[in-house]
Design an enzyme around this catalytic site. Structure first.
Site, short mmCIF file in Angstrom:
data_model
loop_
_atom_site.label_atom_id
_atom_site.label_comp_id
_atom_site.label_asym_id
_atom_site.label_seq_id
_atom_site.Cartn_x
_atom_site.Cartn_y
_atom_site.Cartn_z
N TYR A 140 0.83 -1.20 0.00
CA TYR A 140 0.00 0.00 0.00
C TYR A 140 0.87 1.26 0.00
O TYR A 140 0.64 2.20 -0.77
CB TYR A 140 -0.93 0.01 1.21
CG TYR A 140 -1.71 1.30 1.33
CD1 TYR A 140 -2.84 1.53 0.55
CD2 TYR A 140 -1.29 2.31 2.20
CE1 TYR A 140 -3.53 2.73 0.64
CE2 TYR A 140 -1.98 3.51 2.29
CZ TYR A 140 -3.09 3.71 1.50
OH TYR A 140 -3.77 4.90 1.58
N ARG A 188 2.33 9.11 12.78
CA ARG A 188 2.01 10.39 13.43
C ARG A 188 0.51 10.70 13.40
O ARG A 188 -0.05 11.23 14.37
CB ARG A 188 2.78 11.51 12.72
CG ARG A 188 2.58 12.90 13.31
CD ARG A 188 2.99 13.95 12.30
NE ARG A 188 2.14 13.90 11.12
CZ ARG A 188 2.45 14.48 9.96
NH1 ARG A 188 3.59 15.16 9.83
NH2 ARG A 188 1.63 14.41 8.92
N ARG A 239 -9.97 5.70 8.73
CA ARG A 239 -8.89 5.30 7.81
C ARG A 239 -7.88 4.51 8.64
O ARG A 239 -7.23 5.06 9.53
CB ARG A 239 -8.23 6.53 7.16
CG ARG A 239 -9.15 7.34 6.28
CD ARG A 239 -8.34 8.27 5.38
NE ARG A 239 -7.56 9.22 6.14
CZ ARG A 239 -7.90 10.51 6.31
NH1 ARG A 239 -9.01 10.97 5.78
NH2 ARG A 239 -7.13 11.32 7.01
N PHE A 254 15.74 19.27 -1.29
CA PHE A 254 14.33 18.88 -1.45
C PHE A 254 14.07 17.49 -0.85
O PHE A 254 13.05 17.27 -0.21
CB PHE A 254 13.97 18.87 -2.94
CG PHE A 254 12.60 18.31 -3.23
CD1 PHE A 254 11.49 19.12 -3.15
CD2 PHE A 254 12.43 16.99 -3.58
CE1 PHE A 254 10.21 18.62 -3.41
CE2 PHE A 254 11.17 16.46 -3.84
CZ PHE A 254 10.05 17.29 -3.75
#
Length: 452
Positions: A175, A222, A232, A293
């Site tokens: 997933y 978290r 969910r 980034f």
């Protein structure tokens, strides 16, 4: 300390580029109303990523902005539990096609979906997708198509079987691959296509996938309370069901804090599996804006894991690292060595909080030890960098070995000043011996000829 870090960030963090500046318009697209709206959507949907995306070089900033918004739009449909499966399925499976269909938008999200407006005005994103360079557009649509299939499969399973849980860690990994590992794959392909990174970076998809999984699993850990309240469920049953809980909400409703934190540590152990691969990936990056980034969210993930570890507050509310801490990490995440030291710092904090009675204690120790070992192998702690100078820690035994090797090398390699007189003497003696030999030979020949 937090106020000081925030002040230092404000005073000394240099913004690498201003996408609104006129000279940046050809690559940032700020002169177009559609792209300005996309930049606004980026700020609205991602406070953490927006700043680092805007500092990417050239057209990478605009490309990654659009890439992020496309996947955010897809995720907004998949996450919305108010959309019926018969509507959601065709929408998800054809999202890559709708992303290049001029004028397409979607207003069927529930009123409480936080990113609903992005899809209401998705035609603006479509316009900018169709303006991208062909190589970037192809990568984004390919990743979108792969991701939508995985998301649709999981959404359909939940809607038709009534099973809202991921059962095994392997299923959890798959997933996370669909929703985050593929993001890493797409980014890596974009880095290579841009010429900012080497083309062979695209051969390192396993590392790119691990990088994505580290970030995604950290967010899932978290956001436990928020996700459970919205039904969910991403924590795999394999990790939490063995402690006697029947539902994930039992972890905060039953008051069994000890077992809940053991489950929490099991989730964090699983996330730490990807830490060393992430460090390996970061070491391959050569462009500074691309490195920052990728490095900033990775460091924030490690800080978040340390915050969540053995922290029962995580089950009561959504916790986040402080803004001052985030500012400090942004300022420090400038090179591979410092990032490795940040990983080590938070691995040590996690290990310091580990409890021997936790069934995951040994696994936590091993994972933290692997990060420690990675840092020591790649950036030995006894080597101290002081500006452009390299010195060695005098208290470390390895320094003695280094000094001995340096002395041995000096002794076995004569200096130029030592070599010159000996060489000269050798040349003189050799030349003198040659002259004498030739003279003797000539004299012998003359005597032989004329003597007869």
């Amino acid at each position: 300390m937090g106020k000081i870090a925030s002040l230092l960030f404000y005073l000394y963090h240099e913004q690498k580029r201003d996408i609104t500046a006129k000279q940046e318009h050809p690559t940032s697209g700020w002169d177009r109303s559609s792209m300005r709206r996309c930049w606004e959507f980026l700020d609205m949907t991602s406070r953490s990523f927006a700043a680092v995306i805007k500092e990417l070089e050239g057209d990478l900033a605009r490309t990654i902005c659009i890439y992020y918004l496309v996947l955010r739009g897809l995720d907004t449909i998949e996450d919305d539990m108010t959309i019926a499966d018969e509507i959601k399925q065709p929408m998800l499976r054809a999202f890559h096609e709708k992303t290049v269909t001029p004028g397409w938008s979607f207003s069927g999200n529930g009123p409480d979906e936080k990113d609903r407006q992005l899809l209401v005005e998705y035609d603006t994103v479509v316009e900018e997708v169709n303006r991208l360079a062909p190589q970037y557009k192809a990568i984004i649509l390919d990743i979108c198509q792969k991701m939508e299939v995985g998301m649709a499969d999981y959404a359909h399973k939940a809607a038709t079987t009534g099973s809202v849980y991921l059962e095994t860690v392997a299923e959890y990994d798959l997933y996370c691959h669909y929703v985050a590992g593929l993001v890493g794959e797409g980014l890596t392909r974009i880095w290579g296509a841009s010429g900012k990174e080497s083309p062979w970076l695209c051969d390192q998809m396993e590392l790119a996938n691990s990088m994505g999984l580290l970030l995604q699993k950290t967010n899932i850990i978290r956001d436990f309370r928020e996700d459970v309240e919205q039904r969910r469920f991403f924590w795999p049953r394999e990790i939490w069901a063995k402690y006697g809980f029947e539902e994930m909400k039992d972890m905060f409703e039953k008051g069994d804090v000890e077992h809940a934190t053991w489950i929490q540590s099991g989730m964090i152990v699983d996330a730490l599996r990807h830490a060393c691969d992430s460090l390996d990936y970061l070491r391959l990056l050569k462009n500074q804006s691309v490195f920052v980034f990728c490095a900033v969210p990775a460091c924030m993930a490690m800080a978040t894991l340390a915050l969540c570890f053995m922290n029962p507050e995580m089950f009561q509310r959504n916790i986040k690292i402080r803004k001052a801490q985030a500012a400090d990490l942004i300022m420090r995440s400038t090179n591979a060595r410092d990032v490795a030291l940040i990983f080590r710092e938070y691995a040590r904090k996690i290990h310091a909080k580990a409890k021997p009675q936790d069934p995951n204690f040994l696994r936590i120790s091993v994972m933290c030890g692997k990060i420690e070992l990675w840092c020591e192998q790649n950036y030995p702690s006894f080597i101290i960098l002081e500006g452009n100078r390299i010195t060695y820690d005098p208290s470390d035994k390895r320094t003695v070995v280094i000094k001995m090797e340096e002395k041995r090398a000096e002794a076995s390699t004569p200096s130029d000043s030592d070599m010159l007189p000996w060489e000269l003497a050798t040349y003189i003696v050799g030349a003198f011996a040659l002259v004498i030999s030739l003279s003797a030979l000539v004299g012998y020949v003359v005597l032989k000829v004329y003597g007869e």
